[in-house]
Design a protein around this motif. Sequence first.
Motif, PDB file in Angstrom:
ATOM      1  N   ASP A   1       0.806  -1.225   0.000  1.00 45.84           N
ATOM      2  CA  ASP A   1       0.000   0.000   0.000  1.00 45.84           C
ATOM      3  C   ASP A   1       0.841   1.278   0.000  1.00 45.84           C
ATOM      4  N   GLU A   2       2.170   1.174   0.072  1.00 45.51           N
ATOM      5  CA  GLU A   2       3.050   2.340   0.045  1.00 45.51           C
ATOM      6  C   GLU A   2       3.550   2.601  -1.369  1.00 45.51           C
ATOM      7  N   ASP A   3       3.905   3.856  -1.648  1.00 47.99           N
ATOM      8  CA  ASP A   3       4.477   4.224  -2.944  1.00 47.99           C
ATOM      9  C   ASP A   3       5.938   3.772  -2.963  1.00 47.99           C
ATOM     10  N   ILE A   4       6.250   2.865  -3.869  1.00 50.14           N
ATOM     11  CA  ILE A   4       7.574   2.244  -3.896  1.00 50.14           C
ATOM     12  C   ILE A   4       8.665   3.261  -4.229  1.00 50.14           C
ATOM     13  N   ALA A   5       8.439   4.100  -5.228  1.00 51.22           N
ATOM     14  CA  ALA A   5       9.460   5.064  -5.648  1.00 51.22           C
ATOM     15  C   ALA A   5       9.804   6.043  -4.529  1.00 51.22           C
ATOM     16  N   THR A   6       8.795   6.529  -3.832  1.00 51.67           N
ATOM     17  CA  THR A   6       9.023   7.462  -2.730  1.00 51.67           C
ATOM     18  C   THR A   6       9.806   6.802  -1.604  1.00 51.67           C
ATOM     19  N   ARG A   7       9.402   5.589  -1.221  1.00 49.65           N
ATOM     20  CA  ARG A   7      10.075   4.879  -0.124  1.00 49.65           C
ATOM     21  C   ARG A   7      11.511   4.524  -0.486  1.00 49.65           C
ATOM     22  N   VAL A   8      11.752   4.070  -1.721  1.00 48.82           N
ATOM     23  CA  VAL A   8      13.123   3.739  -2.134  1.00 48.82           C
ATOM     24  C   VAL A   8      13.979   5.000  -2.133  1.00 48.82           C
ATOM     25  N   GLY A   9      13.436   6.111  -2.605  1.00 54.73           N
ATOM     26  CA  GLY A   9      14.165   7.377  -2.566  1.00 54.73           C
ATOM     27  C   GLY A   9      14.518   7.793  -1.148  1.00 54.73           C
TER      28      GLY A   9
ATOM     29  N   ILE B   1      14.855   5.780   1.440  1.00 56.47           N
ATOM     30  CA  ILE B   1      15.836   4.816   1.979  1.00 56.47           C
ATOM     31  C   ILE B   1      17.233   5.101   1.416  1.00 56.47           C
ATOM     32  N   VAL B   2      17.325   5.387   0.118  1.00 55.68           N
ATOM     33  CA  VAL B   2      18.618   5.712  -0.487  1.00 55.68           C
ATOM     34  C   VAL B   2      19.197   6.959   0.145  1.00 55.68           C
ATOM     35  N   ALA B   3      18.386   8.001   0.313  1.00 56.13           N
ATOM     36  CA  ALA B   3      18.866   9.235   0.954  1.00 56.13           C
ATOM     37  C   ALA B   3      19.335   8.984   2.381  1.00 56.13           C
ATOM     38  N   LEU B   4      18.566   8.178   3.120  1.00 57.87           N
ATOM     39  CA  LEU B   4      18.941   7.859   4.497  1.00 57.87           C
ATOM     40  C   LEU B   4      20.267   7.118   4.545  1.00 57.87           C
ATOM     41  N   GLU B   5      20.451   6.134   3.676  1.00 57.10           N
ATOM     42  CA  GLU B   5      21.684   5.348   3.689  1.00 57.10           C
ATOM     43  C   GLU B   5      22.890   6.183   3.247  1.00 57.10           C
ATOM     44  N   LEU B   6      22.697   7.095   2.288  1.00 60.39           N
ATOM     45  CA  LEU B   6      23.787   7.960   1.873  1.00 60.39           C
ATOM     46  C   LEU B   6      24.187   8.942   2.986  1.00 60.39           C
ATOM     47  N   LEU B   7      23.198   9.396   3.770  1.00 59.37           N
ATOM     48  CA  LEU B   7      23.500  10.277   4.896  1.00 59.37           C
ATOM     49  C   LEU B   7      24.212   9.538   6.029  1.00 59.37           C
ATOM     50  N   ARG B   8      23.939   8.263   6.173  1.00 60.10           N
ATOM     51  CA  ARG B   8      24.597   7.461   7.223  1.00 60.10           C
ATOM     52  C   ARG B   8      26.079   7.248   6.933  1.00 60.10           C
ATOM     53  N   GLN B   9      26.484   7.345   5.681  1.00 63.15           N
ATOM     54  CA  GLN B   9      27.846   7.038   5.287  1.00 63.15           C
ATOM     55  C   GLN B   9      28.829   7.965   5.862  1.00 63.15           C
TER      56      GLN B   9
END
Length: 89
Positions: free
Chosen positions: A71-79, A81-89
């Motif tokens: 029920d979630e928008d896949i493109a928004t959630r993947v975006g 998650i990618v932003a979160l993981e790049l910030l964690r680096q």
Amino acid sequence: MRWLSRKIRRWLDNSIELACEPAVVRASSGVDIDGISFNVMTANGGIILQTRQYDRKTDRNHYTTHIIRDDEDIATRVGQIVALELLRQ
């Protein structure tokens, strides 16, 4: 008497294996961006996105698993998650 305990143990082990239903993963694909690997797996009820980051200092891999429901928008959630993981680096 030992044969009886072995037989009971085998019977219990077999019954435990039958009671557990494994998750069904239908397909999988991976992407590697700046030392972060993304593995996307489709499953019943949604998508599983697993990230792996390699830490050169400690020579270890760090895994994070994200679940995206149907029920979630896949493109928004993947975006996100990618932003979160790049910030964690």
